[in-house]
Structure formats: C-alpha cells, structure tokens
Write an enzyme that holds these catalytic residues in place. Structure first.
Site, PDB file in Angstrom:
ATOM      1  CG  HIS A  76      -6.003  -2.451   8.851  1.00  0.00           C
ATOM      2  ND1 HIS A  76      -6.118  -1.164   9.330  1.00  0.00           N
ATOM      3  CD2 HIS A  76      -4.685  -2.747   8.949  1.00  0.00           C
ATOM      4  CE1 HIS A  76      -4.934  -0.713   9.683  1.00  0.00           C
ATOM      5  NE2 HIS A  76      -4.046  -1.657   9.471  1.00  0.00           N
ATOM      6  CG  ASN A  83      -9.194  -1.875  11.930  1.00  0.00           C
ATOM      7  OD1 ASN A  83      -8.238  -2.501  11.491  1.00  0.00           O
ATOM      8  ND2 ASN A  83      -9.621  -0.746  11.373  1.00  0.00           N
ATOM      9  CG  ASP A 127      -0.340  -0.573   2.475  1.00  0.00           C
ATOM     10  OD1 ASP A 127       0.901  -0.548   2.595  1.00  0.00           O
ATOM     11  OD2 ASP A 127      -1.081  -1.049   3.343  1.00  0.00           O
ATOM     12  CD  GLU A 184      -8.983   0.716   7.715  1.00  0.00           C
ATOM     13  OE1 GLU A 184      -8.937  -0.244   8.525  1.00  0.00           O
ATOM     14  OE2 GLU A 184      -8.339   1.765   7.913  1.00  0.00           O
TER      15      GLU A 184
END
Ligand code: F6R
Length: 245
Positions: free
Chosen positions: A138, A136, A67, A143
């Site tokens: 990811h 979370n 990313d 996400e």
C-alpha cells in the site's frame, strides 16, 4: 525509477532529509507531500536539527499529508495531525495554516474527500511527495485492489495494515478501521516522488516492487508509470531483492 541504497536507517534518513532540505532551499514555496508511520521519523528529526543548526526556513512551504484515521480528531495523540505537529511542525518555522492533513473527525467524510482533493488542485498540486510502503504494497492507505484512477477517498483498512499499525496504539482493537487517503491518481499527479523503504520486514515488498509487474493488487507498482520516482532503501530492505547483488 532511480534507486539509492542507504547503509541503514540512519543513513536513509539523512539522505532523504538532505534531499528535502536542498529542494526547500531551491524552491522556498515548495508544495511538499508528507507521510507518517515509522519510516519518516528519522527524516523529520534530521529536518528539525538542520533547521535549528542551519536555519533552513519553511515559511513559504505548504505541506499536504497523505492520510488520516477516520474518527480521530487532530488533538487525539494517535491522529496523524498530532503526529505531524509533534514530530515536525512544532519544531520548525512552518506556518501551521499552510500544513494540511485530511480531517478524520468531520460529520461528512465524503465531503472532506472532495474538499481535500480540491485543495490540492487549488494549490497547483504537489511538487515532491514523500511515501512509505506497506508490507502489502500500500501507498498512502491505498490497499491492494484500489483503482489506479482513485482520488482522495475513504478506505477500509485491511487486517494486515491494522496489525502493522497496532504498535502505535495500546491494542489492536484501538486501531481505527477506516482512513481517509489521497488516491493513487492523486499521488501519481505529484511532480516528483521519494519512496522510502527501510528494514528487513520490507524486503519482500521491495523485491516485488523491483521485479514484479504493474498490478493493482500491489499498489506501489503503479509508481513504475511515474516519470520521476526515487527509491531510497537501506541494505536490510534490499536483502530480499533478486535483482540486487
Ligand atoms: C503513512 C502512510 C502509509 C505508510 C506505510 C509504511 O502516512 O501513508 O502508507 O507509509 O504504512 O508505514 P511504516 O513507515 O510505519 O512502515
């Protein structure tokens, strides 16, 4: 999923680095998927030390990063391209034109998504993908809620991810709001995946990964569908795991 428990962050970094070095020595033309963030820093430092001491060569290796922040150019000190050059590529003998990080500062970001996805396919896909995990769940910047069919795409970063990454910037406001990321389907096409989880702050994420269902609201859970995943986690990260004694 195969699980390896490391004593601490140093141990995790050494185990993961040794694993990568062995792969590079066995397959000098390895297609290696890389992550940024805090977790892989120790691995990259071990790879550099090994390169300097033992001469492990990366001449034939091609890398693909997961990313990049939208809006940051590769020479911006907070960009992931800059991070990779600074923490790894500048210190080993890899050919820079064989290192790929999505471009975050192009005019047509949608086109960059397609270009990056095509690039991966043209190279025959990733042999070994290194992953970290967000609190979370990811993976990459996928996400919670991201489709398991997603390919490289632009994401809106959640407040919790921006807050977690604010430690790399001078303020929360400076953290970009969007990123370009390999999709979940892109990641799942890797032949092998090494997932690294370190520290007490990741214990809930590791516990949910080990005990929870496959659920798109916890993206890393998709890895349970992959045939060749190894998790390397340290004792602090295992602290919350009910399945682990
Ligand atoms: C980084 C990436 C992210 C991180 C994750 C964990 O390229 O794709 O998914 O792996 O946010 O970050 P750290 O290691 O900083 O806890």
């Amino acid at each position: 999923m195969k699980i390896i428990e490391a004593k601490d962050y140093q141990d995790l970094s050494k185990i993961a680095a040794d694993y990568i070095i062995k792969k590079v020595c066995t397959f000098p033309e390895l297609k290696l998927g890389l992550a940024t963030g805090g977790t892989p820093i120790g691995i990259y430092s071990n790879l550099i030390t090994d390169h300097q001491k033992n001469g492990t060569s990366y001449q034939g290796v091609t890398t693909f990063n997961l990313d990049e922040y939208v809006g940051l150019s590769g020479d911006h000190p907070k960009s992931y391209r800059y991070y990779m050059n600074h923490n790894l590529f500048d210190h080993i003998d890899i050919q820079k034109n064989n290192t790929f990080v999505p471009l975050g500062d192009v005019d047509d970001i949608q086109r960059e998504c397609t270009t990056y996805e095509n690039l991966l396919q043209e190279h025959g896909g990733i042999d070994l993908q290194i992953l970290g995990i967000g609190n979370n769940g990811h993976v990459g910047f996928n996400e919670p809620g991201t489709s398991f069919d997603s390919e490289t795409h632009v994401v809106q970063l959640t407040p919790s991810t921006r807050k977690a990454n604010a430690r790399f910037f001078s303020s929360l406001e400076e953290v970009p709001t969007q990123a370009i990321t390999m999709g979940i389907s892109t990641i799942m096409q890797s032949k092998e995946i090494l997932l690294l989880i370190s520290g007490e702050q990741k214990k809930d994420a590791l516990n949910r990964l080990l005990t929870g269902n496959i659920d798109k609201n916890f993206p890393a859970s998709v890895l349970k569908n992959h045939p060749n995943v190894t998790i390397i986690a340290d004792t602090a990260a295992f602290a919350g795991s009910k399945v682990h004694s």
